[in-house]
Design a protein around this motif. Structure first.
Motif, PDB file in Angstrom:
ATOM      1  N   GLY A  95       0.724  -1.350  -0.291  1.00 51.20           N
ATOM      2  CA  GLY A  95       0.038   0.053  -0.037  1.00 51.20           C
ATOM      3  C   GLY A  95       0.752   1.288   0.077  1.00 51.20           C
ATOM      4  O   GLY A  95       2.001   1.192   0.291  1.00 51.20           O
ATOM      5  N   GLU A  96       0.212   2.240  -0.330  1.00 48.02           N
ATOM      6  CA  GLU A  96       1.007   3.663  -0.381  1.00 48.02           C
ATOM      7  C   GLU A  96       0.758   4.333   0.968  1.00 48.02           C
ATOM      8  O   GLU A  96       1.223   5.498   1.033  1.00 48.02           O
ATOM      9  N   GLU A  97      -0.430   3.952   1.576  1.00 52.71           N
ATOM     10  CA  GLU A  97      -0.758   4.732   2.982  1.00 52.71           C
ATOM     11  C   GLU A  97      -0.573   3.502   4.129  1.00 52.71           C
ATOM     12  O   GLU A  97      -1.130   2.455   3.890  1.00 52.71           O
ATOM     13  N   GLU A  98       0.025   4.032   5.239  1.00 49.70           N
ATOM     14  CA  GLU A  98       0.315   3.107   6.268  1.00 49.70           C
ATOM     15  C   GLU A  98      -1.251   2.488   6.719  1.00 49.70           C
ATOM     16  O   GLU A  98      -2.330   3.377   6.822  1.00 49.70           O
ATOM     17  N   GLY A  99      -1.289   1.389   6.909  1.00 54.20           N
ATOM     18  CA  GLY A  99      -2.722   0.793   7.354  1.00 54.20           C
ATOM     19  C   GLY A  99      -3.837   0.175   6.226  1.00 54.20           C
ATOM     20  O   GLY A  99      -4.779  -0.295   6.473  1.00 54.20           O
ATOM     21  N   THR A 100      -3.349   0.629   4.973  1.00 49.83           N
ATOM     22  CA  THR A 100      -3.987   0.310   3.797  1.00 49.83           C
ATOM     23  C   THR A 100      -3.167  -0.512   2.865  1.00 49.83           C
ATOM     24  O   THR A 100      -2.009  -0.226   2.368  1.00 49.83           O
ATOM     25  N   TYR A 101      -3.418  -1.768   2.873  1.00 48.02           N
ATOM     26  CA  TYR A 101      -2.597  -2.882   2.034  1.00 48.02           C
ATOM     27  C   TYR A 101      -3.432  -3.469   0.979  1.00 48.02           C
ATOM     28  O   TYR A 101      -4.218  -4.722   1.258  1.00 48.02           O
ATOM     29  N   ASN A 102      -3.662  -2.939   0.004  1.00 52.13           N
ATOM     30  CA  ASN A 102      -4.671  -3.137  -1.108  1.00 52.13           C
ATOM     31  C   ASN A 102      -4.117  -3.470  -2.455  1.00 52.13           C
ATOM     32  O   ASN A 102      -4.831  -3.609  -3.627  1.00 52.13           O
ATOM     33  N   LEU A 103      -2.720  -3.820  -2.428  1.00 49.56           N
ATOM     34  CA  LEU A 103      -2.113  -3.837  -3.615  1.00 49.56           C
ATOM     35  C   LEU A 103      -1.552  -5.305  -3.608  1.00 49.56           C
ATOM     36  O   LEU A 103      -0.874  -5.652  -2.597  1.00 49.56           O
ATOM     37  N   ASP A 104      -1.505  -6.156  -4.843  1.00 48.87           N
ATOM     38  CA  ASP A 104      -0.965  -7.221  -4.676  1.00 48.87           C
ATOM     39  C   ASP A 104       0.680  -7.460  -5.106  1.00 48.87           C
ATOM     40  O   ASP A 104       1.320  -8.317  -4.979  1.00 48.87           O
ATOM     41  N   GLU A 105       0.958  -6.183  -5.980  1.00 49.99           N
ATOM     42  CA  GLU A 105       2.555  -5.804  -6.279  1.00 49.99           C
ATOM     43  C   GLU A 105       3.028  -4.624  -5.596  1.00 49.99           C
ATOM     44  O   GLU A 105       1.910  -3.595  -5.376  1.00 49.99           O
ATOM     45  N   SER A 106       4.149  -4.550  -5.376  1.00 52.78           N
ATOM     46  CA  SER A 106       4.577  -3.038  -4.916  1.00 52.78           C
ATOM     47  C   SER A 106       4.406  -2.055  -6.030  1.00 52.78           C
ATOM     48  O   SER A 106       4.686  -2.236  -7.227  1.00 52.78           O
ATOM     49  N   PRO A 107       3.947  -0.964  -5.715  1.00 51.85           N
ATOM     50  CA  PRO A 107       3.759   0.244  -6.241  1.00 51.85           C
ATOM     51  C   PRO A 107       5.315   0.572  -7.052  1.00 51.85           C
ATOM     52  O   PRO A 107       6.032   0.364  -6.243  1.00 51.85           O
ATOM     53  N   THR A 108       5.497   0.983  -8.204  1.00 54.39           N
ATOM     54  CA  THR A 108       6.827   1.380  -8.712  1.00 54.39           C
ATOM     55  C   THR A 108       6.737   2.758  -9.026  1.00 54.39           C
ATOM     56  O   THR A 108       5.723   3.486  -9.343  1.00 54.39           O
ATOM     57  N   TYR A 109       8.087   3.329  -9.228  1.00 52.46           N
ATOM     58  CA  TYR A 109       8.071   4.906  -9.502  1.00 52.46           C
ATOM     59  C   TYR A 109       9.420   5.163 -10.580  1.00 52.46           C
ATOM     60  O   TYR A 109      10.165   4.221 -10.306  1.00 52.46           O
ATOM     61  N   THR A 110       9.203   6.063 -11.370  1.00 57.75           N
ATOM     62  CA  THR A 110      10.149   6.145 -12.280  1.00 57.75           C
ATOM     63  C   THR A 110      10.910   7.445 -11.778  1.00 57.75           C
ATOM     64  O   THR A 110      12.270   7.726 -12.039  1.00 57.75           O
ATOM     65  N   ASP A 111      10.160   8.551 -11.769  1.00 59.79           N
ATOM     66  CA  ASP A 111      10.671   9.960 -11.458  1.00 59.79           C
ATOM     67  C   ASP A 111      11.567  10.144 -10.318  1.00 59.79           C
ATOM     68  O   ASP A 111      11.126   9.302  -9.458  1.00 59.79           O
ATOM     69  N   VAL A 112      12.334  11.142 -10.422  1.00 58.21           N
ATOM     70  CA  VAL A 112      12.985  11.386  -9.121  1.00 58.21           C
ATOM     71  C   VAL A 112      12.299  11.696  -7.833  1.00 58.21           C
ATOM     72  O   VAL A 112      11.164  12.366  -8.008  1.00 58.21           O
ATOM     73  N   GLY A 113      12.734  11.105  -6.806  1.00 56.30           N
ATOM     74  CA  GLY A 113      11.716  11.492  -5.681  1.00 56.30           C
ATOM     75  C   GLY A 113      11.927  10.499  -4.735  1.00 56.30           C
ATOM     76  O   GLY A 113      12.566   9.470  -4.777  1.00 56.30           O
ATOM     77  N   SER A 114      11.327  10.796  -3.350  1.00 63.46           N
ATOM     78  CA  SER A 114      11.428   9.657  -2.229  1.00 63.46           C
ATOM     79  C   SER A 114      10.174   9.234  -1.909  1.00 63.46           C
ATOM     80  O   SER A 114       9.151  10.177  -1.786  1.00 63.46           O
TER      81      SER A 114
END
Length: 395
Positions: free
Chosen positions: A225-244
């Motif tokens: 999940g992308e928010e603590e306490g919410t785990y609704n994705l079967d795979e890790s979200p991915t990111y391409t652009d610069v950031g944390s």
């Protein structure tokens, strides 16, 4: 009727005393002939056959210690007679004189009465005494907490997926001489600990997608999940652009404590790169030259900085660097590709040498005839340098 019954009971007790005495006498006599009788608790009534004319039991069990009967249960004249401490009594519960009621009490002793297990742990304990030597079996009060398996005298306990406690009942089956016996073992099961490996990502922008990785040796379920306490994705979200970016995960499996955590994906700016068709040019005074940009990796906005403004000037036109010579000498122009979201600022330099320009003169007339003392005026054109014009005659 009561008088008759009481008389029969007394007769049964008297017969018991006579039978016990006859057994003990036979054992004593046989001992003189060096025939030894084993001390044990489960002699059947007819294993030692004394010579007796009185009523003998039609069934019974007794204990023989050092040639003496210490305890016994006999069926005489239809009555269940208990013999303890040299005293015979009729069973007060009026129990029927059956083969089952005559059996000795069995007993079981365990090496341990309880144990703690962490799923999927397996453990064992031992039956250290099985007096009746009956066949052993084991039953769990809650098979989701723990199950058990018997092999010989060893009880194997396998923890279950449910946290809690279960009573394991070990049973020794009844035999011809002993009653059924039971013993209890309390098994406590705690949830297991999942072994996981979680890794984030830290790298330089490469125009590829990146996420976190969570691995476990078990058949566990991993959710993201992308928010603590919410785990609704079967795979890790991915990111391409610069950031944390912080990615949260939850690992669960039946029988184990759920594991939650987070890892970070950090993507930093890549180095930009700008290249020109030429890195050094020679240009005539007041002349202009355009240089092509052959590569701008980041596609950042291009700008120029003139390091020697008195010698050259520069500007951007149609993605070209246009340079003009202002003064004789050597100057430098810095070409910059500005930083973008994913690339750092990059730059390169052009060395510019400003040289003298070629001066050309043009006369309004290149020949003429004169009669002395005649004079004529000839106009000079194209003196782009503005230099002093001299006229020298060859004769």
């Amino acid at each position: 009727t009561n008088i008759i019954n009481d008389a029969r009971k007394e007769a049964a007790k008297d017969s018991t005393y006579e039978y016990v005495k006859a057994i003990e006498n036979k054992v004593a006599l046989d001992n003189l002939d060096e025939e030894e009788y084993e001390d044990k608790d489960d002699y059947a009534y007819d294993e030692i056959k004394p010579d007796i004319k009185e009523s003998i039991p039609t069934g019974g069990m007794y204990s023989l210690k050092s040639g003496q009967i210490t305890e016994g249960h006999f069926c005489i004249n239809g009555y269940l007679v208990n013999y303890n401490d040299s005293k015979a009594t009729i069973d007060s519960n009026n129990s029927k004189c059956t083969s089952e009621s005559l059996k000795l009490d069995g007993s079981l002793k365990l090496s341990s009465n309880s144990g703690h297990y962490t799923y999927p742990e397996v453990g064992t304990f031992e039956v250290i005494e099985n007096k009746g030597n009956g066949k052993l079996s084991c039953e769990s009060s809650d098979t989701k907490v723990a199950t058990c398996l018997v092999k010989g005298n060893i009880i194997t306990v396998k923890s279950g997926t449910k946290e809690g406690s279960a009573t394991l009942t070990i049973t020794s089956e009844a035999t011809s001489k002993y009653k059924e016996a039971k013993a209890a073992y309390l098994a406590y099961t705690s949830k297991g600990l999942l072994s996981i490996t979680a890794n984030g990502y830290n790298g330089i922008y490469d125009n590829k997608a990146h996420g976190i990785t969570v691995s476990t040796g078990q058949n566990a379920t991993v959710k993201y999940g992308e928010e603590e306490g919410t785990y609704n994705l079967d795979e890790s979200p991915t990111y391409t652009d610069v950031g944390s970016y912080t990615v949260y995960y939850e690992v669960s499996q039946e029988g184990y404590n759920t594991v939650r955590g987070s890892k970070t994906v950090v993507i930093t700016k890549a180095d930009g790169e700008i290249t020109l068709k030429e890195s050094s040019i020679s240009i005539a005074y007041k002349d202009t030259k355009a240089i092509d940009v052959t590569k701008n990796k980041s596609d950042g906005n291009i700008k120029v900085e003139v390091l020697n403004k008195d010698i050259v000037e520069a500007e951007i036109k149609d993605n070209k660097i246009v340079i003009t010579g202002k003064k004789l000498g050597t100057g430098k122009v810095k070409v910059i590709s500005e930083a973008t979201r994913n690339y750092k600022e990059s730059s390169t330099e052009i060395e510019v040498i400003v040289v003298k320009a070629n001066n050309t003169l043009k006369l309004s007339s290149t020949s003429g005839k004169y009669t002395y003392p005649e004079s004529k005026t000839i106009e000079v054109e194209g003196n782009i340098s503005g230099g002093l014009i001299k006229c020298v005659s060859a004769d």
